[in-house]
Design a protein around this motif. Structure first.
Motif, PDB file in Angstrom:
ATOM      1  N   ALA A 119       7.656  -6.155  -4.489  1.00 52.99           N
ATOM      2  CA  ALA A 119       7.586  -4.958  -5.328  1.00 52.99           C
ATOM      3  C   ALA A 119       8.794  -4.846  -6.263  1.00 52.99           C
ATOM      4  O   ALA A 119       9.856  -5.409  -5.987  1.00 52.99           O
ATOM      5  CB  ALA A 119       7.497  -3.712  -4.453  1.00 52.99           C
ATOM      6  N   TYR A 120       8.598  -4.111  -7.315  1.00 54.34           N
ATOM      7  CA  TYR A 120       9.670  -3.824  -8.263  1.00 54.34           C
ATOM      8  C   TYR A 120       9.795  -2.306  -8.417  1.00 54.34           C
ATOM      9  O   TYR A 120       8.789  -1.586  -8.310  1.00 54.34           O
ATOM     10  CB  TYR A 120       9.380  -4.472  -9.623  1.00 54.34           C
ATOM     11  N   GLN A 152       0.823  -1.209   0.000  1.00 49.61           N
ATOM     12  CA  GLN A 152       0.000   0.000   0.000  1.00 49.61           C
ATOM     13  C   GLN A 152       0.854   1.254   0.000  1.00 49.61           C
ATOM     14  O   GLN A 152       0.476   2.275  -0.558  1.00 49.61           O
ATOM     15  CB  GLN A 152      -0.937  -0.023   1.216  1.00 49.61           C
ATOM     16  N   ARG A 153       1.966   1.167   0.650  1.00 49.83           N
ATOM     17  CA  ARG A 153       2.938   2.264   0.650  1.00 49.83           C
ATOM     18  C   ARG A 153       4.327   1.646   0.613  1.00 49.83           C
ATOM     19  O   ARG A 153       4.609   0.727   1.398  1.00 49.83           O
ATOM     20  CB  ARG A 153       2.772   3.132   1.895  1.00 49.83           C
ATOM     21  N   LEU A 154       5.145   2.144  -0.290  1.00 50.32           N
ATOM     22  CA  LEU A 154       6.443   1.510  -0.510  1.00 50.32           C
ATOM     23  C   LEU A 154       7.566   2.400   0.025  1.00 50.32           C
ATOM     24  O   LEU A 154       7.750   3.520  -0.448  1.00 50.32           O
ATOM     25  CB  LEU A 154       6.628   1.244  -2.010  1.00 50.32           C
ATOM     26  N   HIS A 155       8.265   1.887   0.977  1.00 47.39           N
ATOM     27  CA  HIS A 155       9.439   2.568   1.532  1.00 47.39           C
ATOM     28  C   HIS A 155      10.585   1.569   1.545  1.00 47.39           C
ATOM     29  O   HIS A 155      10.524   0.547   2.234  1.00 47.39           O
ATOM     30  CB  HIS A 155       9.146   3.059   2.960  1.00 47.39           C
ATOM     31  N   LEU A 156      11.614   1.871   0.770  1.00 44.12           N
ATOM     32  CA  LEU A 156      12.746   0.949   0.641  1.00 44.12           C
ATOM     33  C   LEU A 156      14.014   1.616   1.133  1.00 44.12           C
ATOM     34  O   LEU A 156      14.313   2.752   0.762  1.00 44.12           O
ATOM     35  CB  LEU A 156      12.908   0.538  -0.824  1.00 44.12           C
ATOM     36  N   GLU A 157      14.747   0.889   1.968  1.00 37.14           N
ATOM     37  CA  GLU A 157      16.048   1.365   2.438  1.00 37.14           C
ATOM     38  C   GLU A 157      17.138   0.620   1.695  1.00 37.14           C
ATOM     39  O   GLU A 157      17.287  -0.590   1.857  1.00 37.14           O
ATOM     40  CB  GLU A 157      16.181   1.153   3.947  1.00 37.14           C
ATOM     41  N   LEU A 158      17.869   1.342   0.864  1.00 38.32           N
ATOM     42  CA  LEU A 158      18.929   0.720   0.077  1.00 38.32           C
ATOM     43  C   LEU A 158      20.211   0.640   0.887  1.00 38.32           C
ATOM     44  O   LEU A 158      20.558   1.568   1.615  1.00 38.32           O
ATOM     45  CB  LEU A 158      19.188   1.519  -1.201  1.00 38.32           C
ATOM     46  N   ASP A 159      20.912  -0.475   0.723  1.00 40.45           N
ATOM     47  CA  ASP A 159      22.199  -0.564   1.397  1.00 40.45           C
ATOM     48  C   ASP A 159      23.286  -1.190   0.531  1.00 40.45           C
ATOM     49  O   ASP A 159      24.453  -1.145   0.899  1.00 40.45           O
ATOM     50  CB  ASP A 159      22.092  -1.314   2.731  1.00 40.45           C
ATOM     51  N   CYS A 160      22.916  -1.766  -0.591  1.00 46.85           N
ATOM     52  CA  CYS A 160      23.947  -2.348  -1.446  1.00 46.85           C
ATOM     53  C   CYS A 160      23.499  -2.319  -2.903  1.00 46.85           C
ATOM     54  O   CYS A 160      23.522  -3.345  -3.578  1.00 46.85           O
ATOM     55  CB  CYS A 160      24.253  -3.783  -1.026  1.00 46.85           C
ATOM     56  N   TRP A 161      23.123  -1.184  -3.372  1.00 47.05           N
ATOM     57  CA  TRP A 161      22.674  -1.090  -4.765  1.00 47.05           C
ATOM     58  C   TRP A 161      23.872  -1.232  -5.689  1.00 47.05           C
ATOM     59  O   TRP A 161      24.882  -0.544  -5.542  1.00 47.05           O
ATOM     60  CB  TRP A 161      21.983   0.260  -4.996  1.00 47.05           C
ATOM     61  N   LEU A 162      23.756  -2.139  -6.651  1.00 44.39           N
ATOM     62  CA  LEU A 162      24.860  -2.403  -7.580  1.00 44.39           C
ATOM     63  C   LEU A 162      24.745  -1.607  -8.868  1.00 44.39           C
ATOM     64  O   LEU A 162      25.633  -1.671  -9.708  1.00 44.39           O
ATOM     65  CB  LEU A 162      24.919  -3.898  -7.901  1.00 44.39           C
ATOM     66  N   GLY A 163      23.636  -0.901  -9.055  1.00 44.33           N
ATOM     67  CA  GLY A 163      23.553  -0.002 -10.193  1.00 44.33           C
ATOM     68  C   GLY A 163      22.550  -0.363 -11.269  1.00 44.33           C
ATOM     69  O   GLY A 163      22.451   0.334 -12.282  1.00 44.33           O
ATOM     70  N   ASP A 164      21.800  -1.452 -11.076  1.00 44.44           N
ATOM     71  CA  ASP A 164      20.813  -1.819 -12.091  1.00 44.44           C
ATOM     72  C   ASP A 164      19.638  -0.844 -12.113  1.00 44.44           C
ATOM     73  O   ASP A 164      19.281  -0.249 -11.082  1.00 44.44           O
ATOM     74  CB  ASP A 164      20.272  -3.226 -11.825  1.00 44.44           C
ATOM     75  N   ASP A 165      19.019  -0.745 -13.316  1.00 44.87           N
ATOM     76  CA  ASP A 165      17.834   0.110 -13.458  1.00 44.87           C
ATOM     77  C   ASP A 165      16.585  -0.540 -12.885  1.00 44.87           C
ATOM     78  O   ASP A 165      15.601   0.156 -12.622  1.00 44.87           O
ATOM     79  CB  ASP A 165      17.597   0.425 -14.941  1.00 44.87           C
ATOM     80  N   LEU A 166      16.607  -1.849 -12.758  1.00 48.14           N
ATOM     81  CA  LEU A 166      15.459  -2.577 -12.217  1.00 48.14           C
ATOM     82  C   LEU A 166      15.888  -3.292 -10.940  1.00 48.14           C
ATOM     83  O   LEU A 166      16.876  -4.036 -10.936  1.00 48.14           O
ATOM     84  CB  LEU A 166      14.959  -3.607 -13.242  1.00 48.14           C
ATOM     85  N   ILE A 167      15.170  -3.046  -9.858  1.00 42.89           N
ATOM     86  CA  ILE A 167      15.480  -3.699  -8.592  1.00 42.89           C
ATOM     87  C   ILE A 167      14.189  -4.251  -7.994  1.00 42.89           C
ATOM     88  O   ILE A 167      13.084  -3.947  -8.466  1.00 42.89           O
ATOM     89  CB  ILE A 167      16.146  -2.733  -7.588  1.00 42.89           C
ATOM     90  N   THR A 168      14.333  -5.069  -6.969  1.00 47.91           N
ATOM     91  CA  THR A 168      13.146  -5.617  -6.317  1.00 47.91           C
ATOM     92  C   THR A 168      13.365  -5.770  -4.829  1.00 47.91           C
ATOM     93  O   THR A 168      14.509  -5.844  -4.342  1.00 47.91           O
ATOM     94  CB  THR A 168      12.765  -6.994  -6.917  1.00 47.91           C
ATOM     95  N   SER A 169      12.293  -5.777  -4.118  1.00 52.24           N
ATOM     96  CA  SER A 169      12.247  -6.249  -2.739  1.00 52.24           C
ATOM     97  C   SER A 169      10.849  -6.826  -2.601  1.00 52.24           C
ATOM     98  O   SER A 169       9.874  -6.107  -2.771  1.00 52.24           O
ATOM     99  CB  SER A 169      12.475  -5.120  -1.726  1.00 52.24           C
ATOM    100  N   PHE A 170      10.792  -8.107  -2.372  1.00 53.44           N
ATOM    101  CA  PHE A 170       9.526  -8.822  -2.405  1.00 53.44           C
ATOM    102  C   PHE A 170       8.401  -8.051  -1.717  1.00 53.44           C
ATOM    103  O   PHE A 170       8.575  -7.610  -0.598  1.00 53.44           O
ATOM    104  CB  PHE A 170       9.702 -10.178  -1.713  1.00 53.44           C
TER     105      PHE A 170
END
Lengths: 145, 240
Positions: free
Chosen positions: A50-51, A30-48
């Motif tokens: 959500a994309y 319902q509301r998406l809040h993602l905390e990144l800690d190891c982004w490798l640089g892709d344009d598409l990411i996920t956290s179950f």
């Protein structure tokens, strides 16, 4: 038409402001809040479940008149531990790629096993940016898990 | 499946690890010792005391694990006892945690087989009221501060994805924390492998139990635990 199953990189975890309806599987975000800690640089990411896509990928997808998705706002930040360990990093204003389509019918869809399935056209648009850490396999249908 | 003799030996070995301290007091007692050691460490900053702090934390974990092992194995032992017709011998009390009368090993009477040693302990939860998990980890492993990324073996977002399955007090306990070396190894292991594996687990498991979550954590410990700091699996041998 050929379709592909994508397993994007998973560069973070839900933040405290995430709101989920967990009465179904997969849960409804319902509301998406993602905390990144190891982004490798892709344009598409996920956290179950959500994309998300970078602003540049969102722009390309929006211009291509593809089916099966909506672009929504998301709250993104670098995690506290990441700031401490890696130092502050510039984080793109990722957009929430909310999937609404059917697998192997729309350009973006969710298969019966909850996997992300995209068309050849969608894959090519994503690959116009960075997709180095995403596992891509040809989609041949799936069974519910 | 283990024989009655093997299980009985396992039970006896676990009981032998326990002291006369009631099991429900063991954690608090060691916490008390650890507090004293922490105070000494803060004053002296000696490497020896730092090592002692770590050892006490490990000892606490192992004793609590042993207690859980006694409880679980005692139940199995009782079932096998019935199956093989052994009607005598003491029961292993989950609440006492201490020896009583003759040992269950002796009661089983079949001690020829050596129990298969569990090479590595499975993932488990402890209990903490301190939700500053990095402080918890670095208190127990002060020599790793600045060198590792503190990771939850069962990921934090399990609390969001599966409400009510894991308590925050379990989630942030030392037993659920792993130190992953910062830098390239961290990125490879922490992101590409662990995160991806958990994402696949979430996709496939609508309603996992706490044990299923721990089993997945154990599986990942088996795969990557030799790269953690402290390592929780034996380092890979150099094949060259």
């Amino acid at each position: 038409m050929t379709f592909y199953q994508l397993e994007p990189e998973v560069p973070g975890q839900w933040g405290a402001n995430t709101q989920l309806d967990t009465s179904t599987h997969p849960p409804v975000v319902q509301r998406l809040h993602l905390e990144l800690d190891c982004w490798l640089g892709d344009d598409l990411i996920t956290s179950f479940p959500a994309y998300l896509v970078t602003p540049s990928a969102a722009e390309r997808l929006g211009e291509a008149s593809l089916t099966g998705f909506e672009l929504r706002d998301a709250e993104i930040n670098q995690s506290e531990q990441s700031i401490e360990v890696d130092g502050p990093e510039e984080i793109p204003a990722f957009r929430w790629l909310h999937i609404t389509g059917q697998a192997a019918q729309d350009d973006f869809g969710i298969g019966a096993g909850n996997e992300l399935v995209v068309s050849q056209t969608a894959l090519e648009i994503l690959r116009a940016g960075t997709l180095a850490n995403c596992e891509v396999t040809e989609y041949s249908g799936s069974e519910a898990v | 499946m283990s024989t009655a003799g093997e299980l009985a030996q396992d039970v006896q070995a676990a009981i032998d690890k326990l002291t006369e301290v009631p099991p429900e007091h063991i954690g608090a007692l060691i916490d008390e010792y650890q507090g004293v050691l922490n105070a000494v460490f803060n004053g002296s900053n000696s490497k020896l005391t730092a090592a002692a702090i770590r050892d006490v934390a490990l000892a606490k974990s192992k004793v609590e694990e042993a207690y859980k092992f006694v409880v679980l194995t005692a139940a199995k032992y009782g079932e096998i006892q019935e199956n093989i017709g052994v009607s005598t011998g003491p029961s292993v009390s989950a609440s006492s945690g201490s020896k009583g009368g003759s040992s269950p090993a002796a009661a089983a009477g079949t001690r020829t087989a050596k129990p298969a040693a569990r090479k590595h302990p499975p993932a488990t939860f402890g209990w903490t009221t301190d939700f500053n998990y990095r402080r918890t980890f670095f208190t127990a492993n002060p020599e790793t501060k600045g060198q590792v990324w503190v990771h939850h073996a069962v990921e934090r977002q399990v609390i969001t994805n599966y409400p009510g399955v894991v308590a925050p007090q379990e989630m942030h306990s030392l037993e659920n924390l792993r130190g992953i070396p910062s830098g390239e190894v961290n990125r490879k292991v922490h992101l590409s492998a662990l995160r991806r594996a958990w994402n696949a687990f979430y996709l496939a498991n609508p309603n996992p139990t706490k044990q299923q979550l721990l089993d997945e954590a154990t599986r990942l410990d088996d795969l990557y635990g030799n790269q953690f700091n402290p390592a929780i699996r034996e380092p890979e041998k150099d094949e060259q």
